[in-house]
Design an enzyme around this catalytic site. Structure first.
Site, PDB file in Angstrom:
ATOM      1  N   LYS A 143       0.840  -1.207   0.000  1.00  0.00           N
ATOM      2  CA  LYS A 143       0.000   0.000   0.000  1.00  0.00           C
ATOM      3  C   LYS A 143       0.870   1.251   0.000  1.00  0.00           C
ATOM      4  O   LYS A 143       0.475   2.276  -0.553  1.00  0.00           O
ATOM      5  CB  LYS A 143      -0.990  -0.028   1.161  1.00  0.00           C
ATOM      6  CG  LYS A 143      -1.979  -1.174   1.015  1.00  0.00           C
ATOM      7  CD  LYS A 143      -3.058  -1.192   2.047  1.00  0.00           C
ATOM      8  CE  LYS A 143      -3.858  -2.474   1.947  1.00  0.00           C
ATOM      9  NZ  LYS A 143      -3.103  -3.698   2.303  1.00  0.00           N
ATOM     10  N   ASP A 191       6.289   1.170  17.618  1.00  0.00           N
ATOM     11  CA  ASP A 191       4.986   0.604  17.917  1.00  0.00           C
ATOM     12  C   ASP A 191       3.975   1.672  17.482  1.00  0.00           C
ATOM     13  O   ASP A 191       3.978   2.789  18.017  1.00  0.00           O
ATOM     14  CB  ASP A 191       4.890   0.326  19.425  1.00  0.00           C
ATOM     15  CG  ASP A 191       3.543  -0.283  19.797  1.00  0.00           C
ATOM     16  OD1 ASP A 191       2.583  -0.144  19.010  1.00  0.00           O
ATOM     17  OD2 ASP A 191       3.454  -0.898  20.865  1.00  0.00           O
ATOM     18  N   CYS A 263      -7.879  -7.354   6.344  1.00  0.00           N
ATOM     19  CA  CYS A 263      -8.197  -8.382   5.342  1.00  0.00           C
ATOM     20  C   CYS A 263      -8.925  -9.550   5.992  1.00  0.00           C
ATOM     21  O   CYS A 263      -8.706 -10.700   5.640  1.00  0.00           O
ATOM     22  CB  CYS A 263      -6.951  -8.813   4.583  1.00  0.00           C
ATOM     23  SG  CYS A 263      -5.619  -9.360   5.643  1.00  0.00           S
TER      24      CYS A 263
END
Ligand code: SAM
Length: 333
Positions: A143, A191, A263
């Protein structure tokens, strides 16, 4: 028929029964009749299709005609809202994969192979030239590469927490993005939950392509014990996704927007996480993406009954894209 049998043999992987049973229960309850055709695609890797996203920074003269000869056509209608002129992606109804290009140091790749539904979050983000953009969970970088096909951000921050995957991300960026543009890109290993605190109100656009129960790959888990453990820990993913989203909201400037994607078909990791962020952050509003959903409904099968700020792509034979959930939100103040 012989060829199909051969391809089937080559792609025959072992389905993990414990995962299939778990999905069967959950997705029958959540998707009703739609689940059985989705299941047929997810459990038949020989039906899977791959889109070819061209790299605008490295074009080979014969590539588009060679794709056309092999039955590929543009994946998105030219009139689609948000479709940038330089963005070129090809798909075909037949299953299979165009040959992948190997990584060669110092040489740019000409295309990226991916699930066409992975491009919907990128198009929904509507990145414009000069905007500051954060890709919060970026590896392996499909992406990120797609975002750079759409526009030339002022600054593009690609983040990946996992050490190995972060190196993979760096390699992807190097393989697709040439010299002057690569200076716009920073890769970090933070993170993602901390970036909101570290860089509050810094970005115009944030993509949160969250870690999730990846339905396609979980179904083929090689280790059933590990699969059981993953299923037991599935609830924790929703909490991680919520925290990543909250960090993304913090990192956005007022007026900026974010796209959240996964997904998985799992409602707990999709609509429920978005509802929770909408109910807990009074400065966040949903953004209508129903125009985009209508625009892509020829190529993608979408679950009906979703709200205007979200869509869910359901894999179907001949349109085996997804699963992909996409939601768009805006920070108003
Ligand atoms: N956007 C990527 C692409 O299109 O190629 C795929 C991203 S994948 C769905 C999610 C990624 O999030 C994984 O690479 C995972 O290692 C990473 N991740 C997991 N926890 C994270 C965290 N706390 N902060 C940032 N990234 C994290």
């Amino acid at each position: 028929l012989k060829l199909e049998k051969k391809a089937k043999g080559k792609l025959q992987k072992q389905i993990c029964q414990v995962v299939l049973d778990h999905f069967e229960k959950q997705y029958t309850a959540e998707l009703g009749d739609a689940w059985s055709s989705v299941r047929d695609v997810l459990t038949s890797p020989w039906c899977w299709q791959y889109a070819v996203l061209l790299n605008r920074f490295s074009q080979s003269p014969g590539l588009e005609s060679s794709l056309a000869e092999q039955g590929y056509h543009p994946a998105f209608p030219a009139a689609l809202p948000y479709l940038p002129a330089a963005f070129r992606c090809y798909t075909r109804a037949a299953p299979g994969r165009f040959p992948a290009q190997k990584h060669q140091p110092g040489r740019l790749k000409e295309y990226y192979l991916l699930n066409a539904a992975s491009l919907l979050p990128v198009l929904a983000l509507e990145v414009k030239d000069g905007e500051d953009v954060l890709d919060l969970c970026a590896a392996p970088g499909g992406k990120s590469v797609a975002i750079l096909q759409c526009a030339c951000p002022g600054h593009f921050h690609c983040n990946e927490y996992d050490d190995l995957r972060s190196r993979w991300l760096e390699q992807t960026i190097e393989s697709f993005i040439p010299d002057p543009f690569i200076n716009l890109v920073t890769v970090s290993k933070l993170d993602g939950r901390q970036i909101g605190d570290l860089q509050p109100e810094f970005y115009d656009k944030v993509l949160v392509d969250a870690p999730c129960s990846n339905d396609r790959s979980w179904l083929f888990s090689a280790d059933p014990q590990q699969a059981v453990l993953r299923l037991m820990q599935r609830k924790e993913l929703s909490s991680l996704q919520f925290q990543l989203l909250r960090s993304a909201v913090q990192a956005l400037r007022p007026g900026g927007s974010l796209v959240y994607s996964t997904c998985t078909l799992s409602r707990a990791e999709n609509s429920d996480v978005i509802s929770l962020i909408l109910s807990s952050c009074s400065n966040v509003m949903p953004v209508d993406i129903s125009g985009m959903a209508r625009g892509v409904s020829q190529e993608f099968t979408l679950l009906s009954g979703m709200q205007q700020h979200e869509l869910l792509v359901l894999p179907e034979k001949g349109r085996a894209w997804g699963p992909m959930y996409v939601a768009k939100l805006k920070k108003v103040s």
